[in-house]
Scaffold this motif. Structure first.
Motif, PDB file in Angstrom:
ATOM      1  N   LYS A 171      55.495  30.884 -19.649  1.00 52.75           N
ATOM      2  CA  LYS A 171      56.008  32.231 -19.393  1.00 52.75           C
ATOM      3  C   LYS A 171      55.414  32.790 -18.104  1.00 52.75           C
ATOM      4  CE  LYS A 171      57.251  33.929 -23.960  1.00 52.75           C
ATOM      5  NZ  LYS A 171      56.815  34.771 -25.083  1.00 52.75           N
ATOM      6  N   LYS A 174      56.854  31.352 -15.004  1.00 54.84           N
ATOM      7  CA  LYS A 174      58.192  31.881 -14.701  1.00 54.84           C
ATOM      8  C   LYS A 174      58.148  33.357 -14.340  1.00 54.84           C
ATOM      9  CE  LYS A 174      60.512  28.851 -17.972  1.00 54.84           C
ATOM     10  NZ  LYS A 174      60.770  28.943 -19.413  1.00 54.84           N
ATOM     11  N   GLU A 176      57.421  35.718 -16.463  1.00 50.43           N
ATOM     12  CA  GLU A 176      57.829  36.541 -17.604  1.00 50.43           C
ATOM     13  C   GLU A 176      56.623  37.282 -18.170  1.00 50.43           C
ATOM     14  OE1 GLU A 176      59.796  34.101 -20.479  1.00 50.43           O
ATOM     15  OE2 GLU A 176      61.131  33.276 -18.951  1.00 50.43           O
TER      16      GLU A 176
END
Lengths: 179, 553
Positions: A171, A174, A176
């Protein structure tokens, strides 16, 4: 009395100003924490500054461990099996911070090599970095984002926890948000 | 009235300054970081006369601390609250009540880092100075005073300290002053930066002052010590050593003899991927160094003498740990670790790791200074010691062979064997024969599915001395990453006294989320010595419910 009223109103004004700015804050008191700066030695005898921990915008895992801590050694051995895959997939770098003191710190290099670990290893012989990072128990693992800010942490290790760790790293890689 | 006006004025000034410079406020807040950690250890005690657990009049005891740190760029400050209402059994009763025994402010300016208040630090490997803390050990000798670090040039670090030691909720009677210098030769000169030979040298000086008015003896009020060290790295090989010397310092520990003290520590490593060798030796001679010459045990230590023996967490071999003998000891350790690679003949599919450790501690050679004076006579030079002669008496021996292997995706195993010889007479001061024990351990982990796993530990210790033989079994069930359950039993089946053949059972559970962990444990705890790094505390037998909560933010 007037002065008191004035000061209260100014206090309120300042507070509202701060509140308005809260949304913009992403570091400091209102947001993510940076790594405190402490000088440590690595296994090659070189002095490093923990405050400079970055990995070209990629995530970093900081794992506090000790040679005498079974679950710590178990965690790092488990991750070693998949570390290459993790690096290829997310670009993550693992830093293993040994809190061994002069009783056992001499053995860290032999153990790390003997186990065939590929991690960067720092020696925190008087627990200075451990204290700065508020670590109670080992193992304690932190995940940093590309800017070197702490986005996640976990204490203790049990078989299977590494799957949770890589989920977090994915995550972060990326960009996120991490819960 | 005047004070109130002054306060309003200050607030106005601060606020207007803040208001006029909103960006400054934003920056101030962005740079501000507050962090801390917390631990609560509480125990409810049951009376259990079978294991010798005393009746605790308060029924429940607790140790708690909380650290709060604030940093803003070069500035930082922090404090720690500690509560002992009352301290858990096995901790010194002088830990009593509520207090803030640790607080500091620190700032960095130019090449200086200046800390006022409490600080932790160590010079070299700690042979003449180490201030450190371990909450689980009830150990804290932080220096309350001044700590200054300077980096005048790349590769050079100078340190200065001046202060009193923390002593439970008070401070030491003696003052410590010290300085340390370290030179990383390769960092100092650009030409040497990338050379494969890396050299670091350092030296330190520490002095303590304590008043003295002894009617019989002329005692030194100032006791100085110095140490020199060097570390050399060349490719896969490294060696480091430190020598420390202390002038005469008659104390309760050394039976008030006037002999100067010294300590030597040498460590060598050869390591390349897949193998590591480590050899260490330590010799200490009358090296107890405290801010109070009357202090005993591990109170008010200025220095740190590491115990270089294998530190294990397996419960049966951990029953007999080594504790540093500051009056004199010679210790030696050799350790090697090998890993046979994945997919090799010996390594199998996932690799195989072997490790072998041997450590031994002896007394040092001690001879009478003259025919009329027995060894360690108060008010004399005590004894003479030949540096290269090792004492005949063996304090401790530890041999360990460990084999660990991941067999398949769902099964991992560790087998370990320990031989331990423990001289209780020297280590604990109990006049009983040496305890020789053999322990075999099987530590097996089964993965049921990615989140669920079971770990079992079987330990068997054979000995005819001390409390006799023991068996131990543990089953742990974990649901990663949050839940943990375990059941264990430690059975002293070989105790020569049949009424002492007791089961020490325990059940525990823990829940971890982020940096918070809560653990509950119910059962019996055997009396024993709990050690970290050669510093030990005695834990009395107990039966009850323990709650541990740790957290950090």
């Amino acid at each position: 009395m007037k002065k008191i009223l004035l000061s209260i109103s100014m206090l309120l004004m300042s507070l509202s100003l701060l509140m308005a700015q809260e949304n913009n804050q992403n570091t400091g008191i209102l947001g993510l924490k940076k790594i405190p700066a402490v000088e440590l030695k690595n296994l090659e005898g070189k002095t490093i500054n923990t405050g400079d921990t970055i990995n070209n915008g990629k995530p970093v895992i900081i794992s506090f461990w000790a040679t005498w801590c079974k679950p710590c050694v178990n965690e790092l051995t488990t991750i070693e099996d998949v570390y290459e895959d993790w690096q290829k997939e997310t670009g993550v770098k693992i830093i293993a911070v040994s809190i061994d003191d002069s009783k056992t710190s001499g053995n860290v290099k032999a153990l790390v090599n003997g186990k065939g670990w590929d991690y960067e290893v720092w020696l925190d012989v008087n627990s200075e970095f451990k204290r700065a990072m508020n670590v109670n128990l080992v193992p304690h693992t932190f995940v940093l984002n590309g800017k070197g800010e702490i986005v996640w942490q976990h204490t203790s290790f049990s078989q299977g926890s590494e799957l949770n760790l890589i989920e977090v790293v994915r995550k972060v890689a990326k960009g996120e948000k991490v819960e | 009235m005047k004070q109130r006006y002054l306060l309003v004025f200050i607030i106005l000034c601060l606020l207007s300054a803040a208001d006029l410079n909103a960006q400054g406020v934003e920056k101030f807040l962005q740079n501000s970081q507050v962090s801390g950690n917390f631990e609560f250890d509480g125990m409810y005690y049951n009376k259990d006369s079978l294991i010798g657990a005393a009746d605790v009049p308060q029924k429940a005891l607790m140790n708690t601390f909380a650290n709060i740190n604030y940093t803003n760029g070069p500035f930082s400050a922090g404090l720690r609250f500690e509560n002992y209402l009352y301290a858990l059994q096995g901790f010194d009763p002088r830990y009593k009540g509520i207090g803030v025994p640790y607080r500091y402010v620190s700032f960095e300016k130019d090449k200086f880092t200046i800390t006022l208040g409490n600080s932790y630090d160590q010079f070299g490997s700690g042979l003449i100075y180490r201030a450190w803390q371990d909450f689980s050990l009830g150990y804290d000798n932080s220096l309350d005073g001044l700590n200054v670090k300077v980096r005048p040039w790349k590769g050079i670090t100078l340190k200065g300290i001046w202060g009193l030691q923390r002593f439970y909720f008070t401070r030491s009677p003696g003052v410590i002053r010290g300085a340390d210098a370290e030179f990383s030769i390769n960092d100092m000169f650009k030409k040497l930066n990338d050379k494969s030979l890396k050299v670091t040298v350092g030296g330190s000086f520490v002095s303590k002052y304590q008043d003295a008015n002894d009617a019989v003896y002329k005692l030194p009020k100032n006791v100085g010590s110095y140490a020199a060290r060097a570390s050399i790295l060349y490719k896969n090989f490294s060696i480091n050593g430190e020598y420390a010397h202390k002038i005469n310092d008659p104390s309760a520990i050394n039976n008030r003899i006037y002999k100067p003290g010294n300590a030597t520590l040498v460590q060598m490593t050869y390591a390349k991927k897949g193998m590591g060798f480590y050899v260490a030796a330590i010799r200490t001679d009358n090296m107890s160094y405290k801010t109070d010459r009357d202090a005993i045990g591990s109170d008010l230590n200025i220095n740190y003498i590491p115990a270089i023996s294998k530190q294990t967490t397996y419960s049966l071999p951990a029953m007999y740990p080594y504790a540093t003998q500051a009056n004199g000891e010679f210790g030696f350790q050799a350790q090697s670790t090998f890993t046979f690679k994945k997919k090799s003949k010996l390594g199998g599919k996932y690799g195989t790791t072997f490790s072998l450790t041997y450590s031994q501690y002896n007394t040092i050679n001690k001879e009478q200074i003259d025919d009329a004076t027995p060894i360690d006579s108060t008010g004399t030079l005590g004894y003479a010691s030949n540096f290269f002669k090792i004492g005949k008496q063996v304090n401790y021996q530890n041999f360990n062979l460990e084999f660990s292997k991941k067999v398949s995706k769902t099964f991992k195993m560790i087998f370990s064997y320990f031989y331990i010889m423990y001289n209780a007479n020297i280590i604990e001061g109990h006049d009983i024969p040496n305890i020789c024990s053999h322990t075999g351990i099987a530590d097996l982990t089964f993965t049921i599915n990615p989140k669920n796993s079971i770990r079992t530990e079987f330990q068997y210790m054979y000995t005819t001395q001390g409390e006799g033989s023991w068996m131990y079994a543990l089953v742990e069930y974990t649901i990663a990453p949050k839940w943990f359950f375990s059941v264990c039993d430690q059975y002293n089946y070989g105790n020569p006294k049949s009424e002492k053949q007791i089961h020490y059972y325990g059940v525990s559970t823990a829940y971890s989320i982020g940096s918070t962990r809560i653990a509950l444990n119910y059962g019996r705890q055997r009396a024993g010595i709990f050690c970290v790094g050669g510093v030990c505390r005695f834990v009395p037998a107990a039966n009850g419910l323990t709650l541990t909560l740790t957290s950090s933010f």
